[in-house]
Design a protein around this motif. Structure first.
Motif, short mmCIF file in Angstrom:
data_model
loop_
_atom_site.label_atom_id
_atom_site.label_comp_id
_atom_site.label_asym_id
_atom_site.label_seq_id
_atom_site.Cartn_x
_atom_site.Cartn_y
_atom_site.Cartn_z
N THR A 186 -1.76 -11.04 -7.94
CA THR A 186 -0.96 -12.01 -8.68
C THR A 186 -1.53 -12.19 -10.07
OG1 THR A 186 -0.43 -13.17 -6.62
CG2 THR A 186 -0.07 -14.38 -8.68
N HIS A 187 -0.67 -12.02 -11.07
CA HIS A 187 -1.04 -12.23 -12.46
C HIS A 187 -1.15 -13.73 -12.68
CE1 HIS A 187 0.05 -12.36 -16.88
NE2 HIS A 187 -1.03 -11.60 -16.86
N THR A 188 -2.33 -14.18 -13.07
CA THR A 188 -2.61 -15.61 -13.15
C THR A 188 -1.69 -16.33 -14.13
OG1 THR A 188 -4.90 -15.15 -12.58
CG2 THR A 188 -4.44 -17.31 -13.54
N ALA A 189 -1.48 -15.79 -15.31
CA ALA A 189 -0.70 -16.50 -16.32
C ALA A 189 0.78 -16.62 -15.99
CB ALA A 189 -0.86 -15.82 -17.68
N SER A 190 1.34 -15.61 -15.33
CA SER A 190 2.79 -15.60 -15.08
C SER A 190 3.18 -15.84 -13.64
CB SER A 190 3.38 -14.26 -15.52
OG SER A 190 2.92 -13.22 -14.66
N GLY A 191 2.27 -15.57 -12.71
CA GLY A 191 2.61 -15.67 -11.30
C GLY A 191 3.30 -14.43 -10.75
N ASN A 192 3.54 -13.42 -11.60
CA ASN A 192 4.15 -12.17 -11.10
C ASN A 192 3.19 -11.47 -10.14
OD1 ASN A 192 6.55 -12.31 -12.59
ND2 ASN A 192 5.57 -11.44 -14.40
N THR A 193 3.76 -10.78 -9.17
CA THR A 193 2.93 -10.09 -8.19
C THR A 193 3.21 -8.59 -8.18
OG1 THR A 193 4.51 -10.44 -6.39
CG2 THR A 193 2.79 -12.11 -6.68
N ILE A 194 2.19 -7.85 -7.78
CA ILE A 194 2.28 -6.41 -7.60
C ILE A 194 1.71 -6.08 -6.24
CG2 ILE A 194 1.46 -4.15 -8.38
CD1 ILE A 194 1.10 -5.33 -11.16
N LEU A 195 2.48 -5.34 -5.46
CA LEU A 195 1.98 -4.83 -4.19
C LEU A 195 1.46 -3.42 -4.39
CD1 LEU A 195 4.86 -5.81 -1.73
CD2 LEU A 195 2.70 -7.01 -2.12
N THR A 196 0.41 -3.07 -3.67
CA THR A 196 -0.04 -1.69 -3.62
C THR A 196 -0.15 -1.27 -2.17
OG1 THR A 196 -2.44 -2.12 -3.58
CG2 THR A 196 -1.39 -1.91 -5.76
N ASP A 197 0.13 0.00 -1.94
CA ASP A 197 -0.07 0.63 -0.63
C ASP A 197 -0.91 1.87 -0.83
OD1 ASP A 197 1.33 -0.97 1.17
OD2 ASP A 197 3.19 0.16 0.98
N ALA A 198 -1.69 2.21 0.17
CA ALA A 198 -2.33 3.51 0.15
C ALA A 198 -1.22 4.56 0.25
CB ALA A 198 -3.29 3.65 1.32
N PRO A 199 -1.40 5.70 -0.41
CA PRO A 199 -0.37 6.73 -0.33
C PRO A 199 -0.32 7.36 1.06
CG PRO A 199 -2.24 7.50 -1.63
CD PRO A 199 -2.50 6.07 -1.30
N VAL A 200 0.80 7.96 1.37
CA VAL A 200 1.01 8.58 2.68
C VAL A 200 -0.07 9.63 2.96
CG1 VAL A 200 2.60 9.98 4.05
CG2 VAL A 200 3.48 8.10 2.66
N ASP A 201 -0.47 10.39 1.93
CA ASP A 201 -1.47 11.44 2.14
C ASP A 201 -2.88 10.89 2.29
OD1 ASP A 201 -2.00 10.76 -0.50
OD2 ASP A 201 -2.10 12.83 -1.20
N ASN A 202 -3.02 9.56 2.25
CA ASN A 202 -4.33 8.94 2.45
C ASN A 202 -4.21 7.77 3.43
OD1 ASN A 202 -7.10 8.92 2.00
ND2 ASN A 202 -6.96 7.47 0.32
N HIS A 203 -3.44 7.99 4.50
CA HIS A 203 -3.32 7.08 5.63
C HIS A 203 -2.45 5.86 5.39
CE1 HIS A 203 -6.56 9.54 7.16
NE2 HIS A 203 -7.29 9.21 6.11
N GLY A 204 -1.75 5.79 4.25
CA GLY A 204 -0.95 4.62 3.95
C GLY A 204 0.52 4.81 4.23
N ARG A 205 1.28 3.77 3.94
CA ARG A 205 2.72 3.80 4.12
C ARG A 205 3.45 4.33 2.89
NH1 ARG A 205 3.53 -2.25 6.38
NH2 ARG A 205 2.13 -2.61 4.65
N GLY A 206 2.82 4.22 1.74
CA GLY A 206 3.44 4.71 0.52
C GLY A 206 4.71 3.96 0.15
#
Length: 135
Positions: free
Chosen positions: A17-37
């Protein structure tokens, strides 16, 4: 003040979460590294940040020169190395209007290549930047 706060959401996902704006970013591990991508990976964000920073700095310069870059686009391709797993190369390709003069092109291209993210990345990460002028 913090720039951002983040939490681990489980299943190789983070939410920042960006402190000043409250906007959020999700990250996932990529599929080739055990994630959902299902979201940007952290290394995708680094690659996208390079293009975004370059475009922002070009925008600042364009405003100073009374140029309108609205609608300019860019594509980013990230190349990974396997051992150790890291970003090896980032390709950024800009599509800009053909009407820009040679001097304007030079100024904008230099601005892009000297943006803070470009200057902050490890020099071992190759940055291939192309500028296409059409339209």
């Amino acid at each position: 003040m913090h720039t951002a706060t983040a939490r681990y959401a489980g299943h190789l996902r983070t939410e920042a979460t960006h402190t000043a704006s409250g906007n959020t970013i999700l990250t996932d591990a990529p599929v080739d590294n055990h994630g959902r991508g299902e979201a940007f990976s952290p290394t995708d964000l680094v690659s996208a940040a390079l293009g975004s920073c370059m475009m922002t700095i070009m925008g600042i310069v364009a405003e100073r020169l009374a140029l309108d870059l609205t609608g300019v686009t860019y594509n980013v391709v990230k190349h990974m190395a396997a051992d150790p797993r890291r970003i090896r190369q980032i390709d950024v390709q800009f599509q800009l209007p053909a009407k820009l003069s040679a001097k304007e092109r030079t100024v904008l291209e230099n601005a892009a290549r000297t943006c803070p993210v470009a200057l902050s990345l490890n020099p071992e990460i190759r940055q291939e930047v192309q500028f296409e002028y059409a339209g």
